[in-house]
Design an enzyme around this catalytic site. Structure first.
Site, PDB file in Angstrom:
ATOM      1  N   CYS A   1     -11.061   3.275   0.464  1.00 43.11           N
ATOM      2  CA  CYS A   1      -9.611   3.474   0.540  1.00 43.11           C
ATOM      3  C   CYS A   1      -9.162   2.755   1.804  1.00 43.11           C
ATOM      4  O   CYS A   1      -9.820   2.877   2.851  1.00 43.11           O
ATOM      5  CB  CYS A   1      -9.293   4.962   0.630  1.00 43.11           C
ATOM      6  SG  CYS A   1      -7.573   5.332   1.049  1.00 43.11           S
ATOM      7  N   THR A   2      -8.067   2.013   1.706  1.00 42.55           N
ATOM      8  CA  THR A   2      -7.691   1.186   2.856  1.00 42.55           C
ATOM      9  C   THR A   2      -7.177   2.005   4.047  1.00 42.55           C
ATOM     10  O   THR A   2      -7.024   1.472   5.137  1.00 42.55           O
ATOM     11  CB  THR A   2      -6.637   0.141   2.453  1.00 42.55           C
ATOM     12  OG1 THR A   2      -5.533   0.799   1.812  1.00 42.55           O
ATOM     13  CG2 THR A   2      -7.235  -0.891   1.518  1.00 42.55           C
ATOM     14  N   HIS A   3      -6.932   3.280   3.833  1.00 44.98           N
ATOM     15  CA  HIS A   3      -6.571   4.113   4.987  1.00 44.98           C
ATOM     16  C   HIS A   3      -7.795   4.407   5.865  1.00 44.98           C
ATOM     17  O   HIS A   3      -7.663   4.663   7.056  1.00 44.98           O
ATOM     18  CB  HIS A   3      -5.966   5.442   4.511  1.00 44.98           C
ATOM     19  CG  HIS A   3      -4.512   5.342   4.165  1.00 44.98           C
ATOM     20  ND1 HIS A   3      -4.071   4.758   3.002  1.00 44.98           N
ATOM     21  CD2 HIS A   3      -3.400   5.738   4.850  1.00 44.98           C
ATOM     22  CE1 HIS A   3      -2.738   4.815   2.970  1.00 44.98           C
ATOM     23  NE2 HIS A   3      -2.317   5.401   4.078  1.00 44.98           N
TER      24      HIS A   3
ATOM     25  N   GLY B   1      -2.920   8.680  -4.289  1.00 44.59           N
ATOM     26  CA  GLY B   1      -4.234   9.149  -4.739  1.00 44.59           C
ATOM     27  C   GLY B   1      -4.275  10.069  -5.946  1.00 44.59           C
ATOM     28  O   GLY B   1      -5.171   9.972  -6.773  1.00 44.59           O
TER      29      GLY B   1
ATOM     30  N   GLU C   1      -1.699   8.654   8.082  1.00 43.74           N
ATOM     31  CA  GLU C   1      -0.234   8.549   8.033  1.00 43.74           C
ATOM     32  C   GLU C   1       0.408   9.285   9.202  1.00 43.74           C
ATOM     33  O   GLU C   1       1.452   8.896   9.700  1.00 43.74           O
ATOM     34  CB  GLU C   1       0.301   9.089   6.700  1.00 43.74           C
ATOM     35  CG  GLU C   1       0.009   8.181   5.520  1.00 43.74           C
ATOM     36  CD  GLU C   1       0.668   6.800   5.624  1.00 43.74           C
ATOM     37  OE1 GLU C   1       1.842   6.724   6.006  1.00 43.74           O
ATOM     38  OE2 GLU C   1      -0.012   5.803   5.325  1.00 43.74           O
TER      39      GLU C   1
ATOM     40  N   CYS D   1      -4.663  -1.704  -1.593  1.00 46.66           N
ATOM     41  CA  CYS D   1      -4.839  -0.292  -1.909  1.00 46.66           C
ATOM     42  C   CYS D   1      -5.819  -0.174  -3.072  1.00 46.66           C
ATOM     43  O   CYS D   1      -5.591  -0.771  -4.135  1.00 46.66           O
ATOM     44  CB  CYS D   1      -3.474   0.275  -2.307  1.00 46.66           C
ATOM     45  SG  CYS D   1      -3.545   1.952  -2.949  1.00 46.66           S
TER      46      CYS D   1
ATOM     47  N   ASP E   1       0.874  -1.171   0.000  1.00 47.76           N
ATOM     48  CA  ASP E   1       0.000   0.000   0.000  1.00 47.76           C
ATOM     49  C   ASP E   1       0.913   1.223   0.000  1.00 47.76           C
ATOM     50  O   ASP E   1       2.124   1.100   0.224  1.00 47.76           O
ATOM     51  CB  ASP E   1      -0.905   0.004   1.242  1.00 47.76           C
ATOM     52  CG  ASP E   1      -1.808   1.224   1.287  1.00 47.76           C
ATOM     53  OD1 ASP E   1      -2.372   1.597   0.246  1.00 47.76           O
ATOM     54  OD2 ASP E   1      -1.952   1.843   2.369  1.00 47.76           O
ATOM     55  N   SER E   2       0.323   2.396  -0.194  1.00 45.16           N
ATOM     56  CA  SER E   2       1.132   3.613  -0.175  1.00 45.16           C
ATOM     57  C   SER E   2       1.657   3.925   1.229  1.00 45.16           C
ATOM     58  O   SER E   2       2.445   4.842   1.390  1.00 45.16           O
ATOM     59  CB  SER E   2       0.285   4.789  -0.657  1.00 45.16           C
ATOM     60  OG  SER E   2      -0.815   4.961   0.217  1.00 45.16           O
TER      61      SER E   2
HETATM   62  N1  DGL Z   1      -4.671   3.363   0.720  1.00 47.53           N
HETATM   63  C1  DGL Z   1      -4.833   3.724  -0.625  1.00 47.53           C
HETATM   64  C2  DGL Z   1      -6.176   3.324  -1.193  1.00 47.53           C
HETATM   65  O1  DGL Z   1      -6.755   2.359  -0.756  1.00 47.53           O
HETATM   66  C3  DGL Z   1      -4.321   5.024  -1.178  1.00 47.53           C
HETATM   67  C4  DGL Z   1      -4.083   6.189  -0.341  1.00 47.53           C
HETATM   68  C5  DGL Z   1      -3.179   7.177  -1.048  1.00 47.53           C
HETATM   69  O2  DGL Z   1      -1.983   6.946  -1.023  1.00 47.53           O
HETATM   70  O3  DGL Z   1      -3.690   8.132  -1.658  1.00 47.53           O
HETATM   71  O4  DGL Z   1      -6.664   3.932  -2.107  1.00 47.53           O
END
Ligand code: DGL
Length: 260
Positions: free
Chosen positions: A196-198, A55, A164, A85, A22-23
């Site tokens: 989004c996984t965040h 993103g 983050e 992600c 993931d990012s």
């Molecule tokens: N966690 C990521 C997702 O599921 C991307 C977040 C990002 O780096 O913009 O989209």
């Protein structure tokens, strides 16, 4: 005689690790769900902080970054890769599947279908990055499963920064999360998709602000089950007695070697 019997079954086991990337820290919610689902699997996780956020990057750049992550994970002998992600899945999973045909890939896409099926108000809100919304997967899924509901897409890139930074509570985080959610409620949304996984890392705050006005769709458990299913179907389940979990974070300002 008896000693011959279990060997076939044991030989079918594959104790190589499962790779994740993931990012940043977002995909850890998928990793944790996977560890609960498949406790005998070893894992390698790349938190690609060097390129965070994904993103707003052009799709070609995310393909390049994703390819590098996959090559690194294959160098670690991974037997399957979870693209943890939504943004990277949207931009790169088709290319990755083509370029690495022998590797099973699990991807993430906003759970529009279950939300659309459950919605009583006929309005569903989706929170994701700009990259996810512009991908083919999202366009096709919402066209297919959300014919009879209105889907409101809300870009919530600031949530990534909050997670983050570890800022998942407090007045500022609450103000930012509220500013994205309230317009969805005002439009009548009774289901909110965390695309989004965040975002599951902000779930306690999202639930507090939602206060029962909507259901929250968090895909983590479903993705973990899907990953377990694919391992089983491919005959590559592991049975590690002491599974290992490697966490790799790429450096933020490193312009040479990308990994620690
Ligand atoms: N966690 C990521 C997702 O599921 C991307 C977040 C990002 O780096 O913009 O989209």
């Amino acid at each position: 005689m008896l000693s011959d019997m279990p060997s076939t079954r044991r030989d079918a086991r594959d104790n190589r690790p499962v790779g994740f990337f993931d990012s940043g820290l977002g995909g850890l919610c998928i990793l944790e769900a996977f560890k609960r689902e498949c406790p005998a699997e070893s894992t390698v996780y790349i938190a690609d902080s060097r390129h965070c956020p994904y993103g707003n990057r052009p799709a070609e750049e995310i393909v390049r970054i994703s390819r590098a992550n996959v090559e690194f994970l294959l160098g670690r002998n991974c037997k399957m890769i979870v693209v943890a992600c939504n943004t990277a899945t949207a931009a790169a999973i088709d290319v990755l599947r083509k370029e690495f045909p022998s590797i099973p890939f699990i991807g993430l896409e906003p759970a529009v279908k279950p939300a659309a099926l459950k919605s009583k108000s006929g309005v569903v809100g989706v929170l994701a990055t700009a990259g996810t919304f512009s991908g083919r997967l999202y366009r096709e899924t919402s066209a297919r499963f959300a014919k009879d509901v209105t889907v409101i897409a809300a870009v919530a890139d600031e949530f990534v920064t909050l997670v983050e930074r570890g800022e998942t509570s407090g007045r500022r985080a609450e103000r930012i999360v509220r500013s994205r959610l309230e317009p969805l409620f005002a439009a009548g949304a009774d289901n909110i998709v965390l695309g989004c996984t965040h975002f599951p890392h902000l779930k306690p705050l999202i639930e507090k602000i939602t206060a029962g006005r909507a259901e929250i769709e968090d895909p983590s458990e479903a993705v973990a089950r899907q990953a377990g299913r694919v391992l089983r179907e491919r005959g590559i389940l592991g049975d590690n007695e002491e599974p290992t979990h490697e966490f790799i974070r790429t450096k933020e300002d490193d312009d040479g070697e990308t990994r620690d």
